[in-house]
Design an enzyme around this catalytic site. Structure first.
Site, PDB file in Angstrom:
ATOM      1  N   SER A 168      50.828  33.292  48.886  1.00 48.02           N
ATOM      2  CA  SER A 168      50.327  32.040  49.489  1.00 48.02           C
ATOM      3  C   SER A 168      49.524  31.206  48.499  1.00 48.02           C
ATOM      4  O   SER A 168      49.383  30.004  48.681  1.00 48.02           O
ATOM      5  CB  SER A 168      49.492  32.338  50.741  1.00 48.02           C
ATOM      6  OG  SER A 168      48.482  33.268  50.435  1.00 48.02           O
TER       7      SER A 168
ATOM      8  N   SER B 238      48.151  43.887  37.157  1.00 49.62           N
ATOM      9  CA  SER B 238      46.851  44.515  36.935  1.00 49.62           C
ATOM     10  C   SER B 238      45.913  43.435  36.417  1.00 49.62           C
ATOM     11  O   SER B 238      45.847  42.326  36.957  1.00 49.62           O
ATOM     12  CB  SER B 238      47.024  45.675  35.955  1.00 49.62           C
ATOM     13  OG  SER B 238      45.803  46.251  35.606  1.00 49.62           O
TER      14      SER B 238
ATOM     15  N   TYR C 146      36.005  46.444  41.499  1.00 42.80           N
ATOM     16  CA  TYR C 146      37.272  45.775  41.172  1.00 42.80           C
ATOM     17  C   TYR C 146      37.921  46.450  39.957  1.00 42.80           C
ATOM     18  O   TYR C 146      39.115  46.759  39.970  1.00 42.80           O
ATOM     19  CB  TYR C 146      37.004  44.292  40.911  1.00 42.80           C
ATOM     20  CG  TYR C 146      38.237  43.505  40.515  1.00 42.80           C
ATOM     21  CD1 TYR C 146      39.184  43.122  41.458  1.00 42.80           C
ATOM     22  CD2 TYR C 146      38.452  43.143  39.177  1.00 42.80           C
ATOM     23  CE1 TYR C 146      40.314  42.405  41.080  1.00 42.80           C
ATOM     24  CE2 TYR C 146      39.580  42.420  38.805  1.00 42.80           C
ATOM     25  CZ  TYR C 146      40.503  42.052  39.756  1.00 42.80           C
ATOM     26  OH  TYR C 146      41.627  41.346  39.380  1.00 42.80           O
TER      27      TYR C 146
ATOM     28  N   LYS D 107      41.663  48.417  39.377  1.00 43.49           N
ATOM     29  CA  LYS D 107      42.667  48.049  38.371  1.00 43.49           C
ATOM     30  C   LYS D 107      42.872  49.196  37.372  1.00 43.49           C
ATOM     31  O   LYS D 107      43.998  49.419  36.913  1.00 43.49           O
ATOM     32  CB  LYS D 107      42.273  46.748  37.669  1.00 43.49           C
ATOM     33  CG  LYS D 107      42.284  45.514  38.589  1.00 43.49           C
ATOM     34  CD  LYS D 107      43.670  45.191  39.166  1.00 43.49           C
ATOM     35  CE  LYS D 107      43.720  43.865  39.905  1.00 43.49           C
ATOM     36  NZ  LYS D 107      45.027  43.556  40.498  1.00 43.49           N
TER      37      LYS D 107
HETATM   38  N1  LIG Z   1      43.047  34.818  38.491  1.00 40.14           N
HETATM   39  C1  LIG Z   1      42.636  35.686  37.588  1.00 40.14           C
HETATM   40  O1  LIG Z   1      41.761  35.396  36.759  1.00 40.14           O
HETATM   41  C2  LIG Z   1      43.272  37.065  37.543  1.00 40.14           C
HETATM   42  C3  LIG Z   1      43.146  37.783  36.363  1.00 40.14           C
HETATM   43  C4  LIG Z   1      43.688  39.060  36.284  1.00 40.14           C
HETATM   44  C5  LIG Z   1      44.360  39.585  37.358  1.00 40.14           C
HETATM   45  N2  LIG Z   1      44.467  38.886  38.511  1.00 40.14           N
HETATM   46  C6  LIG Z   1      45.191  39.510  39.616  1.00 40.14           C
HETATM   47  O2  LIG Z   1      46.275  38.683  39.976  1.00 40.14           O
HETATM   48  C7  LIG Z   1      46.619  38.874  41.336  1.00 40.14           C
HETATM   49  C8  LIG Z   1      46.684  37.513  42.014  1.00 40.14           C
HETATM   50  O3  LIG Z   1      45.412  36.926  41.943  1.00 40.14           O
HETATM   51  P1  LIG Z   1      45.176  35.347  41.982  1.00 40.14           P
HETATM   52  O4  LIG Z   1      44.368  34.985  40.820  1.00 40.14           O
HETATM   53  O5  LIG Z   1      46.464  34.663  42.224  1.00 40.14           O
HETATM   54  O6  LIG Z   1      44.205  35.251  43.238  1.00 40.14           O
HETATM   55  P2  LIG Z   1      44.433  34.634  44.679  1.00 40.14           P
HETATM   56  O7  LIG Z   1      44.837  33.203  44.573  1.00 40.14           O
HETATM   57  O8  LIG Z   1      43.220  34.976  45.456  1.00 40.14           O
HETATM   58  O9  LIG Z   1      45.698  35.408  45.226  1.00 40.14           O
HETATM   59  C9  LIG Z   1      45.645  36.657  45.822  1.00 40.14           C
HETATM   60  C10 LIG Z   1      46.678  36.690  46.897  1.00 40.14           C
HETATM   61  O10 LIG Z   1      46.712  38.001  47.470  1.00 40.14           O
HETATM   62  C11 LIG Z   1      46.812  37.838  48.868  1.00 40.14           C
HETATM   63  N3  LIG Z   1      46.320  39.003  49.598  1.00 40.14           N
HETATM   64  C12 LIG Z   1      45.053  39.484  49.657  1.00 40.14           C
HETATM   65  N4  LIG Z   1      45.008  40.556  50.462  1.00 40.14           N
HETATM   66  C13 LIG Z   1      46.271  40.737  50.935  1.00 40.14           C
HETATM   67  C14 LIG Z   1      46.865  41.656  51.818  1.00 40.14           C
HETATM   68  N5  LIG Z   1      46.155  42.615  52.422  1.00 40.14           N
HETATM   69  N6  LIG Z   1      48.203  41.557  52.045  1.00 40.14           N
HETATM   70  C15 LIG Z   1      48.939  40.583  51.447  1.00 40.14           C
HETATM   71  N7  LIG Z   1      48.426  39.657  50.643  1.00 40.14           N
HETATM   72  C16 LIG Z   1      47.104  39.731  50.378  1.00 40.14           C
HETATM   73  C17 LIG Z   1      45.983  36.601  49.181  1.00 40.14           C
HETATM   74  O11 LIG Z   1      46.368  36.134  50.440  1.00 40.14           O
HETATM   75  P3  LIG Z   1      45.408  35.228  51.360  1.00 40.14           P
HETATM   76  O12 LIG Z   1      45.701  33.830  50.903  1.00 40.14           O
HETATM   77  O13 LIG Z   1      45.871  35.524  52.740  1.00 40.14           O
HETATM   78  O14 LIG Z   1      44.007  35.668  51.094  1.00 40.14           O
HETATM   79  C18 LIG Z   1      46.367  35.701  48.030  1.00 40.14           C
HETATM   80  O15 LIG Z   1      47.534  34.967  48.303  1.00 40.14           O
HETATM   81  C19 LIG Z   1      45.556  39.803  41.917  1.00 40.14           C
HETATM   82  O16 LIG Z   1      46.061  41.119  41.949  1.00 40.14           O
HETATM   83  C20 LIG Z   1      44.417  39.678  40.899  1.00 40.14           C
HETATM   84  O17 LIG Z   1      43.603  40.839  40.896  1.00 40.14           O
HETATM   85  C21 LIG Z   1      43.941  37.620  38.627  1.00 40.14           C
END
Ligand SMILES: NC(=O)c1ccc[n+]([C@@H]2O[C@H](COP(=O)([O-])OP(=O)(O)OC[C@H]3O[C@@H](n4cnc5c(N)ncnc54)[C@H](OP(=O)(O)O)[C@@H]3O)[C@@H](O)[C@H]2O)c1
Length: 295
Positions: free
Chosen positions: A11, A137, A151, A155
């Site tokens: 989403s 990750s 967190y 990871k």
């Molecule tokens: N952005 C960064 O700096 C970064 C860096 C390293 C790794 N990551 C990793 O990348 C991945 C995506 O993160 P992002 O940055 O894109 O953050 P984000 O925009 O918050 O996306 C996370 C997504 O996961 C969904 N989610 C959370 N709990 C869930 C559940 N129980 N079932 C299904 N969906 C669920 C959320 O849905 P809702 O909209 O319903 O909450 C949201 O769409 C994560 O694993 C994060 O740890 C991010």
């Protein structure tokens, strides 16, 4: 038939961009989300890029919803070529300010959820004797930092899971790839930041340090030139190359810090890098700047 890929957490952020990008590259994308209120925005973004994505409900903490989404996809397409385990939540705060319930919820989404979705797709990949499982990750799976102990634990655990699963399933034609992004501006840093209730309490003994560490993190987010598309390109690579590597790091700064950790003696890294991170929070303005690259 185009290769089909299931993506969790589509989403917002990286999941949404991966859905759009992989659809543009010709994959048949099943973009899943726990709350379908994000579906219209994804359909509209797909229309803008002249691609189609199939949207299904899937909450990684709800086994029935996982099974239903996988069943639907298999009955539509005959199987599942790729799984991108992207969904995840954040939990920010010093360890003593985190409750056991918050930490369990974090592990339910970031680790056990990944395991359940992976468990649901594996029989289909085994039958086909091919498939790709991508785990999103983080650099936080390679290097710890303050204010994100729980967190980082999820990871680090994900890294161990992925590395071990890769050995178990490669002889079956299934490849596991761990993608490790550095800091990227997404909803993770705004609406989905996941600050623990106790960390916002001014009476916490860690309150000032946490506040400072959040300021530091925000500076790094603003300075980051890594984009969601960079992660989508890494996922595309992991899905398409004949012989993918086990790990791909995404982002220059994150790659640099992990390379430093690998190539300089451990004690030096621990003395200089970690001590500097600590000083930047406990004595702001007095420390030099290697950064605190954990998201
Ligand atoms: N952005 C960064 O700096 C970064 C860096 C390293 C790794 N990551 C990793 O990348 C991945 C995506 O993160 P992002 O940055 O894109 O953050 P984000 O925009 O918050 O996306 C996370 C997504 O996961 C969904 N989610 C959370 N709990 C869930 C559940 N129980 N079932 C299904 N969906 C669920 C959320 O849905 P809702 O909209 O319903 O909450 C949201 O769409 C994560 O694993 C994060 O740890 C991010």
């Amino acid at each position: 038939m185009r290769e089909s890929v299931l993506i969790t957490g589509s989403s917002t952020g990286l999941g949404k961009e991966m859905a759009l990008h992989l659809a543009q590259q010709g994959f048949r994308v099943y973009a899943t989300m726990r709350d379908l209120s994000g579906a219209d925005a994804l359909h509209a973004a797909a229309k803008d890029r002249s691609v189609e994505v199939h949207i299904l409900p899937l909450d990684v903490t709800d086994k029935a919803s996982i099974d239903k989404a996988v069943e639907t996809m298999v009955s539509d397409t005959g199987g599942i070529y790729g799984l991108v385990n992207n969904a995840g939540i954040g939990l920010r705060g010093y360890f003593e300010d985190l409750t056991a319930a918050e930490i369990r919820q974090l592990f339910d989404a970031n680790l056990f959820g990944v395991m359940e979705v992976t468990r649901a797709v594996l029989p289909h990949m085994r039958r086909a004797r091919r498939g790709r499982i991508i785990l999103i990750s983080s650099v936080a799976g390679r290097i710890g930092s303050l204010g994100v102990s729980a967190y980082c634990s999820t990871k680090f655990a994900l890294e161990g899971f992925g590395e071990s699963l890769a050995l178990e399933v490669e002889p079956l034609g299934i490849r596991v790839v761990i993608v490790e992004p550095g800091i990227i501006q997404t909803e993770r840093w705004s609406t989905n930041r996941g600050i623990a209730a106790g960390a916002s309490d001014p009476n916490s003994p860690y309150f000032e340090w946490f506040r400072q560490s959040e300021k530091e993190a925000d500076q790094l987010v603003r300075a980051s030139s890594t984009t969601p598309t960079d992660v989508a390109v890494a996922a595309q690579h992991a899905l398409t190359v004949e012989n993918p590597k086990l790990r791909y790091m995404v982002g220059r700064k994150a790659s640099l810090v992990v390379a430093l950790r690998r190539y300089i003696p451990r004690e030096w890294f621990e003395r200089f890098y970690f001590k500097t991170v600590m000083r930047r929070v406990t004595r702001p303005g007095k420390a030099s700047r290697p950064g605190q690259p954990v998201s």
